[in-house]
Design a protein around this motif. Structure first.
Motif, PDB file in Angstrom:
ATOM      1  N   GLN A 148       0.842  -1.197   0.000  1.00  0.00           N
ATOM      2  CA  GLN A 148       0.000   0.000   0.000  1.00  0.00           C
ATOM      3  C   GLN A 148       0.879   1.250   0.000  1.00  0.00           C
ATOM      4  O   GLN A 148       1.968   1.268   0.572  1.00  0.00           O
ATOM      5  CB  GLN A 148      -0.918   0.025   1.225  1.00  0.00           C
ATOM      6  CG  GLN A 148      -1.990  -1.052   1.214  1.00  0.00           C
ATOM      7  CD  GLN A 148      -2.909  -0.968   2.431  1.00  0.00           C
ATOM      8  OE1 GLN A 148      -2.531  -0.459   3.487  1.00  0.00           O
ATOM      9  NE2 GLN A 148      -4.124  -1.495   2.288  1.00  0.00           N
ATOM     10  N   PHE A 149       0.363   2.286  -0.665  1.00  0.00           N
ATOM     11  CA  PHE A 149       1.027   3.581  -0.725  1.00  0.00           C
ATOM     12  C   PHE A 149       0.060   4.618  -0.152  1.00  0.00           C
ATOM     13  O   PHE A 149      -1.106   4.677  -0.566  1.00  0.00           O
ATOM     14  CB  PHE A 149       1.394   3.920  -2.168  1.00  0.00           C
ATOM     15  CG  PHE A 149       2.382   2.945  -2.778  1.00  0.00           C
ATOM     16  CD1 PHE A 149       3.730   3.242  -2.817  1.00  0.00           C
ATOM     17  CD2 PHE A 149       1.959   1.714  -3.280  1.00  0.00           C
ATOM     18  CE1 PHE A 149       4.650   2.349  -3.356  1.00  0.00           C
ATOM     19  CE2 PHE A 149       2.858   0.808  -3.818  1.00  0.00           C
ATOM     20  CZ  PHE A 149       4.209   1.130  -3.855  1.00  0.00           C
ATOM     21  N   SER A 150       0.519   5.408   0.800  1.00  0.00           N
ATOM     22  CA  SER A 150      -0.380   6.332   1.488  1.00  0.00           C
ATOM     23  C   SER A 150       0.340   7.637   1.793  1.00  0.00           C
ATOM     24  O   SER A 150       1.572   7.731   1.703  1.00  0.00           O
ATOM     25  CB  SER A 150      -0.924   5.693   2.772  1.00  0.00           C
ATOM     26  OG  SER A 150       0.132   5.300   3.627  1.00  0.00           O
ATOM     27  N   TYR A 151      -0.465   8.651   2.175  1.00  0.00           N
ATOM     28  CA  TYR A 151       0.117   9.953   2.495  1.00  0.00           C
ATOM     29  C   TYR A 151      -0.635  10.576   3.661  1.00  0.00           C
ATOM     30  O   TYR A 151      -1.763  10.182   4.007  1.00  0.00           O
ATOM     31  CB  TYR A 151       0.064  10.887   1.283  1.00  0.00           C
ATOM     32  CG  TYR A 151      -1.300  11.447   0.976  1.00  0.00           C
ATOM     33  CD1 TYR A 151      -1.684  12.713   1.437  1.00  0.00           C
ATOM     34  CD2 TYR A 151      -2.232  10.723   0.234  1.00  0.00           C
ATOM     35  CE1 TYR A 151      -2.938  13.233   1.164  1.00  0.00           C
ATOM     36  CE2 TYR A 151      -3.485  11.220  -0.042  1.00  0.00           C
ATOM     37  CZ  TYR A 151      -3.834  12.482   0.428  1.00  0.00           C
ATOM     38  OH  TYR A 151      -5.090  12.992   0.162  1.00  0.00           O
ATOM     39  N   ALA A 152      -0.003  11.565   4.268  1.00  0.00           N
ATOM     40  CA  ALA A 152      -0.631  12.330   5.345  1.00  0.00           C
ATOM     41  C   ALA A 152      -0.139  13.768   5.256  1.00  0.00           C
ATOM     42  O   ALA A 152       1.020  14.024   4.922  1.00  0.00           O
ATOM     43  CB  ALA A 152      -0.296  11.730   6.704  1.00  0.00           C
ATOM     44  N   VAL A 153      -1.042  14.681   5.556  1.00  0.00           N
ATOM     45  CA  VAL A 153      -0.657  16.101   5.583  1.00  0.00           C
ATOM     46  C   VAL A 153      -0.689  16.650   7.006  1.00  0.00           C
ATOM     47  O   VAL A 153      -0.309  17.786   7.239  1.00  0.00           O
ATOM     48  CB  VAL A 153      -1.571  16.948   4.675  1.00  0.00           C
ATOM     49  CG1 VAL A 153      -1.348  16.582   3.223  1.00  0.00           C
ATOM     50  CG2 VAL A 153      -3.043  16.768   5.049  1.00  0.00           C
ATOM     51  N   ASN A 154      -1.132  15.835   7.945  1.00  0.00           N
ATOM     52  CA  ASN A 154      -1.196  16.286   9.341  1.00  0.00           C
ATOM     53  C   ASN A 154      -0.356  15.413  10.261  1.00  0.00           C
ATOM     54  O   ASN A 154      -0.571  15.382  11.466  1.00  0.00           O
ATOM     55  CB  ASN A 154      -2.649  16.309   9.826  1.00  0.00           C
ATOM     56  CG  ASN A 154      -3.298  14.937   9.721  1.00  0.00           C
ATOM     57  OD1 ASN A 154      -2.653  13.952   9.382  1.00  0.00           O
ATOM     58  ND2 ASN A 154      -4.589  14.885  10.024  1.00  0.00           N
ATOM     59  N   ARG A 155       0.568  14.665   9.683  1.00  0.00           N
ATOM     60  CA  ARG A 155       1.532  13.837  10.419  1.00  0.00           C
ATOM     61  C   ARG A 155       0.914  12.641  11.131  1.00  0.00           C
ATOM     62  O   ARG A 155       1.594  11.988  11.893  1.00  0.00           O
ATOM     63  CB  ARG A 155       2.312  14.695  11.434  1.00  0.00           C
ATOM     64  CG  ARG A 155       3.138  15.817  10.834  1.00  0.00           C
ATOM     65  CD  ARG A 155       4.275  15.267   9.986  1.00  0.00           C
ATOM     66  NE  ARG A 155       5.071  16.316   9.372  1.00  0.00           N
ATOM     67  CZ  ARG A 155       6.204  16.803   9.895  1.00  0.00           C
ATOM     68  NH1 ARG A 155       6.629  16.350  11.039  1.00  0.00           N
ATOM     69  NH2 ARG A 155       6.874  17.734   9.253  1.00  0.00           N
ATOM     70  N   SER A 156      -0.342  12.323  10.909  1.00  0.00           N
ATOM     71  CA  SER A 156      -0.901  11.191  11.656  1.00  0.00           C
ATOM     72  C   SER A 156      -1.869  10.353  10.833  1.00  0.00           C
ATOM     73  O   SER A 156      -1.767   9.133  10.829  1.00  0.00           O
ATOM     74  CB  SER A 156      -1.600  11.683  12.929  1.00  0.00           C
ATOM     75  OG  SER A 156      -2.641  12.573  12.615  1.00  0.00           O
ATOM     76  N   ASP A 157      -2.806  10.970  10.149  1.00  0.00           N
ATOM     77  CA  ASP A 157      -3.868  10.219   9.478  1.00  0.00           C
ATOM     78  C   ASP A 157      -3.466   9.923   8.036  1.00  0.00           C
ATOM     79  O   ASP A 157      -3.637  10.753   7.142  1.00  0.00           O
ATOM     80  CB  ASP A 157      -5.182  11.002   9.511  1.00  0.00           C
ATOM     81  CG  ASP A 157      -5.657  11.240  10.936  1.00  0.00           C
ATOM     82  OD1 ASP A 157      -5.438  10.348  11.764  1.00  0.00           O
ATOM     83  OD2 ASP A 157      -6.223  12.323  11.199  1.00  0.00           O
ATOM     84  N   PHE A 158      -2.963   8.726   7.811  1.00  0.00           N
ATOM     85  CA  PHE A 158      -2.529   8.373   6.465  1.00  0.00           C
ATOM     86  C   PHE A 158      -3.712   7.909   5.617  1.00  0.00           C
ATOM     87  O   PHE A 158      -4.567   7.149   6.077  1.00  0.00           O
ATOM     88  CB  PHE A 158      -1.478   7.260   6.519  1.00  0.00           C
ATOM     89  CG  PHE A 158      -0.086   7.764   6.799  1.00  0.00           C
ATOM     90  CD1 PHE A 158       0.770   8.093   5.759  1.00  0.00           C
ATOM     91  CD2 PHE A 158       0.353   7.914   8.107  1.00  0.00           C
ATOM     92  CE1 PHE A 158       2.048   8.554   6.012  1.00  0.00           C
ATOM     93  CE2 PHE A 158       1.629   8.373   8.373  1.00  0.00           C
ATOM     94  CZ  PHE A 158       2.487   8.704   7.315  1.00  0.00           C
ATOM     95  N   LYS A 159      -3.742   8.381   4.385  1.00  0.00           N
ATOM     96  CA  LYS A 159      -4.785   8.014   3.433  1.00  0.00           C
ATOM     97  C   LYS A 159      -4.171   7.174   2.323  1.00  0.00           C
ATOM     98  O   LYS A 159      -3.191   7.581   1.688  1.00  0.00           O
ATOM     99  CB  LYS A 159      -5.434   9.263   2.833  1.00  0.00           C
ATOM    100  CG  LYS A 159      -6.524   8.956   1.817  1.00  0.00           C
ATOM    101  CD  LYS A 159      -7.131  10.225   1.245  1.00  0.00           C
ATOM    102  CE  LYS A 159      -8.195   9.907   0.209  1.00  0.00           C
ATOM    103  NZ  LYS A 159      -8.773  11.142  -0.384  1.00  0.00           N
ATOM    104  N   ILE A 160      -4.743   6.008   2.063  1.00  0.00           N
ATOM    105  CA  ILE A 160      -4.221   5.094   1.035  1.00  0.00           C
ATOM    106  C   ILE A 160      -4.616   5.598  -0.340  1.00  0.00           C
ATOM    107  O   ILE A 160      -5.762   6.010  -0.569  1.00  0.00           O
ATOM    108  CB  ILE A 160      -4.758   3.675   1.262  1.00  0.00           C
ATOM    109  CG1 ILE A 160      -4.265   3.138   2.602  1.00  0.00           C
ATOM    110  CG2 ILE A 160      -4.329   2.742   0.134  1.00  0.00           C
ATOM    111  CD1 ILE A 160      -4.917   1.842   3.017  1.00  0.00           C
ATOM    112  N   VAL A 161      -3.679   5.557  -1.270  1.00  0.00           N
ATOM    113  CA  VAL A 161      -3.917   5.950  -2.658  1.00  0.00           C
ATOM    114  C   VAL A 161      -3.782   4.712  -3.545  1.00  0.00           C
ATOM    115  O   VAL A 161      -2.759   4.031  -3.514  1.00  0.00           O
ATOM    116  CB  VAL A 161      -2.913   7.032  -3.109  1.00  0.00           C
ATOM    117  CG1 VAL A 161      -3.112   7.363  -4.588  1.00  0.00           C
ATOM    118  CG2 VAL A 161      -3.043   8.275  -2.254  1.00  0.00           C
ATOM    119  N   GLY A 162      -4.818   4.397  -4.290  1.00  0.00           N
ATOM    120  CA  GLY A 162      -4.743   3.272  -5.223  1.00  0.00           C
ATOM    121  C   GLY A 162      -5.065   1.920  -4.626  1.00  0.00           C
ATOM    122  O   GLY A 162      -4.886   0.893  -5.292  1.00  0.00           O
ATOM    123  N   GLY A 163      -5.527   1.887  -3.386  1.00  0.00           N
ATOM    124  CA  GLY A 163      -5.887   0.618  -2.765  1.00  0.00           C
ATOM    125  C   GLY A 163      -4.679  -0.255  -2.483  1.00  0.00           C
ATOM    126  O   GLY A 163      -3.552   0.221  -2.334  1.00  0.00           O
TER     127      GLY A 163
END
Length: 582
Positions: free
Chosen positions: A534-549
């Motif tokens: 999985q590949f994910s990102y966060a802009v608030n240093r905590s809540d990572f959002k998965i991109v592309g499943g």
């Protein structure tokens, strides 16, 4: 003696066409505004097997080097042990490690660290250099590293040093073909080189038919002696069985007899280690009746905590006066994929009889070992490399970047700069799919279950700009997860690059895109549980959002992508981005 820590700046400028770059901050020009800065990286390994098998005080984990560290060779001087491994097109070439006890290891960097002498700039990742040998010669108090270099027209080369901790001399090109050389010094001071080669012209009997050849070696001229070469093993233990890929030979002397140990069966699931005996270093060599002396090929494929492909070994006498063997093997995931690559394992060797035999090397290899007597497990402490499950954090604030960070087809110093703000990567115009040096700082994947995340400060200026992270097996098998531009908008992109077949063209597929605001830093993460990535990102240093499943890690495995390496995780930047956001 060349030094290991000073990059050849003028050569780098010419080779990579950089705009005034130096690892010394005082002389480097200001970074462009769109130069990415990485302020932190955290790698966390969490394999279930290490949670289930806790260590006792007198135990340590196997493998001793996790991740892509194949083809180990080892030598000893006094109570100092030095071990080298293959590196292929990674830079520096031939990683080298030091230990006092065979359990706790420190990383000394790479033997071939001068880009003017070893330059794999246009080399496929599984070419470059591989199957090194390292031997200490007590007759002249000198260490020798011998290896096959498939780049720059080098061929087989040898380098020397009095002290591996202080760097190595320049490569000396050797006048013979074949691969997998090693050097042996007899009690009388005579030297011999053994290596894998093709049969004599017209005598190849089947696909995979190879021979082991020996040469006398002149230690004054540092060259094999012409006309002394002869074949000492033809095909393998029993040529009537058509054995394949007899290779990685090493000679040892014990009780006045000579022992030749080789890998046989290819470096896949039929891999093994075999041994021969002779009264002379030049043979004839008679195979042991107990061959193979190490293999994992006879066991159920669905066995628990499977270790496989064991072979390509070297022997050394340990601190407890018992023999040990280092060798390569793999730990496949639940889909039988080989994303961590070929790793370095160790086992005690019983040589109380006529021939050496790896203890528990003919049963399923276990995850834990008893330490040599008197040794304390300090892995992960006091500068020793960790093993088992561990967390490694890097904030790029130290004066010297850890040797675990590597370049590909060129030195990392050509594109990185450590500053007070973090690690700057000056983007090359080449991108991740090209057979060129890329501006990517790589770290080996060392666990089946892991996370690798970083904090990125970046503002792309055009569609040609991209920075982020990559999960990389080779130039035609990788994932790219990064930030680029479309018009005036910034986008986060996940791209899969793969080949439908190994000789076909690279097919690039955009798995997902997402518009992204870049008011501040962004965290990017690669994580995996076995074959599921999985590949994910966060802009608030905590809540990572998965991109592309969830995507498959199949293209990051040796058995799918081909070659000899494991997956690499990288901090990536390019000014030659070709991903077009729709």
């Amino acid at each position: 003696m060349k030094k290991t820590s000073i990059p050849v700046i003028t050569a780098l400028l010419g080779l990579f066409a950089l705009v005034g770059f130096d690892t010394n901050e005082n002389y480097a020009p200001p970074a462009p505004k769109n130069t990415p800065i990485f302020t932190k990286v955290t790698y966390e390994g969490n394999d279930q097997v290490y949670n289930e098998y806790t260590l006792k005080e007198d135990e340590f984990f196997n493998p001793i080097l996790q991740g892509c560290y194949p083809d180990p060779a080892i030598t000893r001087k006094g109570d100092d042990y030095y071990m080298v491994c293959s590196s292929f097109a990674m830079f520096p070439g031939v990683p080298i490690f030091h230990s006092k006890d065979l359990v706790n290891w420190t990383d000394l960097g790479g033997v071939l660290d001068d880009i003017t002498e070893f330059n794999p700039h246009d080399t496929g990742i599984s070419q470059g250099v591989y199957a090194p040998g390292i031997t200490y010669n007590p007759h002249n108090d000198t260490f020798y590293m011998i290896v096959t270099a498939f780049s720059g027209g080098l061929g087989n080369i040898i380098v020397k040093t009095k002290d591996p901790k202080k760097g190595w001399g320049s490569p000396i090109k050797l006048d013979f073909g074949g691969i997998d050389p090693s050097i042996f010094f007899d009690d009388d001071g005579k030297a011999y080189v053994v290596h894998n080669d093709a049969p004599d012209k017209g005598k190849e009997l089947y696909n995979g038919h190879r021979v082991i050849k020996i040469w006398e070696y002149d230690t004054e001229k540092d060259q094999v002696i012409k006309g002394t070469d002869q074949i000492i093993v033809d095909g393998g233990v029993d040529i009537t069985q058509k054995p394949i890929w007899i290779e990685a030979p090493h000679i040892y002397k014990k009780d006045g007899k000579y022992f030749l140990m080789c890998a046989e069966g290819g470096t896949g699931d039929w891999h093994s280690e075999v041994v021969f005996k002779s009264d002379s270093p030049k043979g004839p060599y008679i195979p042991a009746h107990s061959n193979p002396i190490l293999t994992q090929r006879y066991f159920p494929k669905d066995r628990e905590n499977k270790v496989d492909w064991a072979g390509h070994a070297d022997l050394v006498k340990g601190p407890d006066d018992q023999y040990y063997g280092v060798f390569l093997a793999i730990r496949p995931n639940e889909e039988n994929r080989v994303n961590t690559g070929r790793e370095t394992f160790i086992l005690p060797v019983d040589w109380s009889g006529e021939f050496p035999v790896f203890e528990n090397g003919l049963v399923p290899i276990e995850i834990k070992l008893k330490m040599p007597k008197g040794v304390t497990n300090k892995t992960g402490q006091d500068g020793y490399l960790p093993n088992g499950n561990f967390t490694y954090e890097e904030n790029f604030s130290s004066d010297n970047l850890d040797f675990r960070w590597i370049g590909l087809r060129g030195p990392r110093e050509a594109f990185i700069k450590q500053t007070k703000k973090g690690l700057e990567i000056t983007p090359f115009t080449s991108n991740i799919k090209e057979l060129k040096p890329t501006s990517t700082l790589f770290y080996r994947q060392q666990h089946k279950t892991f996370s690798f995340y970083t904090t990125l400060h970046y503002q792309p200026k055009s569609e040609k700009d991209m920075a982020g992270v990559t999960a990389y097996q080779n130039e035609g098998s990788n994932y790219v997860f990064g930030i680029t531009k479309k018009g005036s908008e910034n986008y986060l992109v996940l791209q899969k690059n793969s080949k439908p077949n190994r000789r076909g063209k690279i097919v690039s597929e955009i798995v997902a895109t997402e518009p992204i605001g870049l008011d501040g830093p962004i965290d990017l993460k690669i994580s995996a549980e076995g074959d599921k990535y999985q590949f994910s990102y966060a802009v608030n240093r905590s809540d990572f959002k998965i991109v592309g499943g969830t995507v498959s890690g199949d293209i990051l495995s040796t058995d799918v992508a081909g070659g000899f390496t494991g997956a690499l995780l990288g901090l990536y930047a390019t000014s030659g981005n070709d991903i077009i956001v729709e």
